[in-house]
Design a protein around this motif. Structure first.
Motif, PDB file in Angstrom:
ATOM      1  N   ARG A  51      -0.084   7.173  -3.150  1.00 15.09           N
ATOM      2  CA  ARG A  51       0.879   6.127  -2.811  1.00 15.09           C
ATOM      3  C   ARG A  51       0.487   4.774  -3.419  1.00 15.09           C
ATOM      4  NH1 ARG A  51       4.983   4.938   0.553  1.00 15.09           N
ATOM      5  NH2 ARG A  51       5.011   7.012   1.455  1.00 15.09           N
ATOM      6  N   THR A  52      -0.798   4.408  -3.308  1.00 14.61           N
ATOM      7  CA  THR A  52      -1.221   3.086  -3.807  1.00 14.61           C
ATOM      8  C   THR A  52      -2.323   3.181  -4.853  1.00 14.61           C
ATOM      9  OG1 THR A  52      -2.810   2.884  -1.993  1.00 14.61           O
ATOM     10  CG2 THR A  52      -0.613   1.960  -1.636  1.00 14.61           C
ATOM     11  N   ASP A  58       4.084   3.396  -4.263  1.00 12.88           N
ATOM     12  CA  ASP A  58       4.380   1.996  -4.011  1.00 12.88           C
ATOM     13  C   ASP A  58       4.735   1.298  -5.338  1.00 12.88           C
ATOM     14  OD1 ASP A  58       3.726  -0.949  -3.728  1.00 12.88           O
ATOM     15  OD2 ASP A  58       3.438  -0.304  -1.653  1.00 12.88           O
ATOM     16  N   ALA A  59       5.875   0.614  -5.346  1.00 14.13           N
ATOM     17  CA  ALA A  59       6.355  -0.014  -6.585  1.00 14.13           C
ATOM     18  C   ALA A  59       5.363  -1.038  -7.128  1.00 14.13           C
ATOM     19  CB  ALA A  59       7.712  -0.674  -6.344  1.00 14.13           C
ATOM     20  N   ASP A  60       4.707  -1.760  -6.234  1.00 16.02           N
ATOM     21  CA  ASP A  60       3.740  -2.767  -6.677  1.00 16.02           C
ATOM     22  C   ASP A  60       2.509  -2.130  -7.307  1.00 16.02           C
ATOM     23  OD1 ASP A  60       5.393  -4.822  -5.793  1.00 16.02           O
ATOM     24  OD2 ASP A  60       4.485  -4.872  -3.792  1.00 16.02           O
ATOM     25  N   ALA A  61       2.185  -0.905  -6.865  1.00 14.38           N
ATOM     26  CA  ALA A  61       0.981  -0.223  -7.370  1.00 14.38           C
ATOM     27  C   ALA A  61       1.257   0.569  -8.642  1.00 14.38           C
ATOM     28  CB  ALA A  61       0.420   0.705  -6.293  1.00 14.38           C
ATOM     29  N   ILE A 110      -1.416   2.103 -11.529  1.00 14.31           N
ATOM     30  CA  ILE A 110      -1.650   3.551 -11.507  1.00 14.31           C
ATOM     31  C   ILE A 110      -1.407   4.143 -12.896  1.00 14.31           C
ATOM     32  CG2 ILE A 110      -0.726   5.741 -10.646  1.00 14.31           C
ATOM     33  CD1 ILE A 110      -0.359   4.432  -7.924  1.00 14.31           C
ATOM     34  N   LYS A 111      -0.319   3.732 -13.539  1.00 15.27           N
ATOM     35  CA  LYS A 111      -0.023   4.247 -14.882  1.00 15.27           C
ATOM     36  C   LYS A 111      -1.096   3.829 -15.880  1.00 15.27           C
ATOM     37  CE  LYS A 111       4.263   4.323 -16.352  1.00 15.27           C
ATOM     38  NZ  LYS A 111       5.668   3.934 -16.691  1.00 15.27           N
ATOM     39  N   LYS A 120      12.939   7.017  -4.268  1.00 16.58           N
ATOM     40  CA  LYS A 120      11.479   6.913  -4.275  1.00 16.58           C
ATOM     41  C   LYS A 120      10.945   7.139  -5.687  1.00 16.58           C
ATOM     42  CE  LYS A 120      11.079   8.237   0.570  1.00 16.58           C
ATOM     43  NZ  LYS A 120      10.603   9.232   1.544  1.00 16.58           N
ATOM     44  N   ILE A 121       9.842   6.468  -5.984  1.00 15.04           N
ATOM     45  CA  ILE A 121       9.265   6.518  -7.329  1.00 15.04           C
ATOM     46  C   ILE A 121       8.225   7.630  -7.409  1.00 15.04           C
ATOM     47  CG2 ILE A 121       7.964   5.235  -9.072  1.00 15.04           C
ATOM     48  CD1 ILE A 121       8.996   2.658  -7.763  1.00 15.04           C
TER      49      ILE A 121
END
Length: 474
Positions: free
Chosen positions: A25-26, A61-64, A68-69, A98-99
């Motif tokens: 998730r994060t 999580d969009a901010d994370a 992550i990528k 959801k991403i």
């Protein structure tokens, strides 16, 4: 590119030998790289981040997401984490708001380690087989026996490869992805990243591989290593006993591709076709797949000469093969197998090949249009054969609506005055007489095209414009 519906289907089927879910998730779960390693060593597979073990979509999580990528790409290119390293870009997919991140991991032609450990895969998950000599030996034997492209030639040096081709490769990958890592690597780094320089931990051999020689080698080096290597392009329409035209190709795979596609352009028609209001080349879409298949899925140790034969009513491509079955391939239920994964990956990176399997579906779809409804034939065996029907009278868009679309596109093109040669080229037609009698003259008689020099219809400076343009403006 992974379509959300395809990914939903993968998630519905659940985890297995070739599918793994991670929540992430994060941040990235540490065992993601173990799964990457296991998939590389076994059959390849799908990793989906943002899904729990039970198949519930939890999302990232969009901010994370950006970090992550970035961490994924960096780690997969780091030999201290995955060795040999892997260049792959995770794909972002939105499902149910959801991403998710999707990674399509190919089966590798090498044995990979994750942080010094060797992982394999079974139905229960990832297995650390580092301390199991029999399992490790089996992995090496399976990789080496499956892919002759990995044969190492320890006496081949960098100067035996063409540095101008390596520079061309940099330009090609940059055109596909401006941030591609190969674009900034030196020659040795690029060749190692492409798995064209390898170390065999069983024999101790180290050096450039057969794949490196075939892709980038000088002609004399290729012929020294594989004296039988060639691709024979033949036109056989009038002289059926011999040939009407021929190109005996004995050079690297990159320029072999160029010469085969030039042979196609020289001898096969490219009828006018619109896809989503854009003109595309049916011919190039079809034969790009045929030519690519000949070059990247051939068994090069076999002395059978590859042939590309253009006949009166069909094109036949055949090459030596290490079959995974026998008989005609059904595109609706076939399972693609990589024959030369290093060469295949290289072609994909330079924009000359699609994802494994997708090209076959495109081949079927476009051939049906190109050949008036007829299907190609793909025959799996010791000799792999592709047969593409070519009907001289085939008109890919023969419906009245399709004809109207062609004429509309032509008239739009002729808003600015065009010469006969320009219009004929735009329509993809070679026969000048047919063009004048069947297209140009009827459009003039119907008042849809006008002459810029009406008093001298045969003037060499004559051009034609559509009724969409004000004649007083000419």
């Amino acid at each position: 590119m992974m379509i959300s519906e395809q990914l939903k289907s993968i998630i519905r089927d659940g985890e297995g030998l070739t599918v793994e879910f991670k929540e992430c998730r994060t941040q990235i779960n540490r065992d993601v790289y173990e799964t990457v390693c296991a998939f590389l060593n076994r059959n390849g597979g799908h990793i989906v981040l943002g899904v729990d073990d039970n198949g519930n979509i939890t999302g990232i999580d969009a901010d994370a997401l950006p970090q992550i990528k970035k961490d994924l790409v960096t780690a997969l290119n780091n030999p201290q984490i995955i060795n040999p390293p892997l260049y792959i870009l995770p794909e972002t997919v939105n499902i149910e708001g959801k991403i998710l991140l999707y990674l399509n991991i190919p089966e590798s032609s090498q044995v990979h380690r994750c942080k010094g450990k060797i992982f394999d895969r079974n139905e229960d998950g990832d297995l650390d087989v580092t301390n199991h000599p029999d399992a490790v030996a089996h992995l090496y034997i399976r990789k080496q026996s499956s892919f002759s492209e990995n044969r190492i030639y320890p006496y081949v040096r960098l100067e035996d490869l063409r540095t101008d081709l390596i520079q061309r490769v940099r330009k090609m990958v940059r055109a596909e992805n401006p941030n591609h890592p190969w674009a900034t690597m030196n020659d040795e780094e690029l060749l190692s990243s492409a798995r064209l320089y390898q170390h065999d931990y069983q024999t101790g051999k180290e050096g450039y591989t057969l794949a490196a020689i075939l892709l980038l080698g000088k002609d004399e080096v290729i012929q020294s290593v594989l004296p039988h290597f060639k691709t024979d392009a033949i036109l056989r329409r009038v002289n059926l006993d011999r040939y009407d035209d021929r190109d005996d190709i004995r050079t690297n795979l990159i320029e072999s591709y160029d010469r085969l596609m030039a042979f196609v352009a020289k001898h096969l028609p490219d009828p006018f076709y619109l896809e989503k209001d854009q003109r595309i080349s049916l011919r190039d879409h079809i034969f790009r797949e045929v030519v690519t298949n000949m070059l990247i899925h051939r068994e090069y140790i076999n002395g059978f000469p590859a042939k590309f034969i253009i006949g009166t009513d069909q094109v036949v491509a055949e090459n030596a093969n290490r079959p995974h079955g026998h008989g005609r391939i059904n595109p609706s239920n076939f399972t693609p197998y990589p024959k030369n994964p290093v060469i295949a990956r290289f072609f994909k990176e330079i924009g000359r090949a699609d994802e494994l399997g997708s090209g076959v579906r495109n081949l079927y779809n476009y051939t049906r249009i190109y050949s008036g409804g007829a299907d190609p034939q793909l025959l799996e065996g010791d000799i792999f054969k592709i047969i593409v029907p070519v009907t001289p009278q085939a008109t890919p868009q023969a419906t009245p609506q399709a004809e109207n679309d062609k004429i509309s596109a032509l008239l739009e093109y002729c808003i600015e005055p065009r010469s006969r040669e320009e219009i004929q080229e735009f329509m993809g037609l070679k026969d000048r007489k047919h063009f004048r009698l069947e297209i140009l003259n009827p459009l003039i008689q119907e008042g849809k095209l006008f002459l810029t020099i009406p008093n001298k219809p045969n003037s060499p400076n004559q051009k034609y414009y559509s009724h969409l343009k004000d004649p007083n403006h000419v």
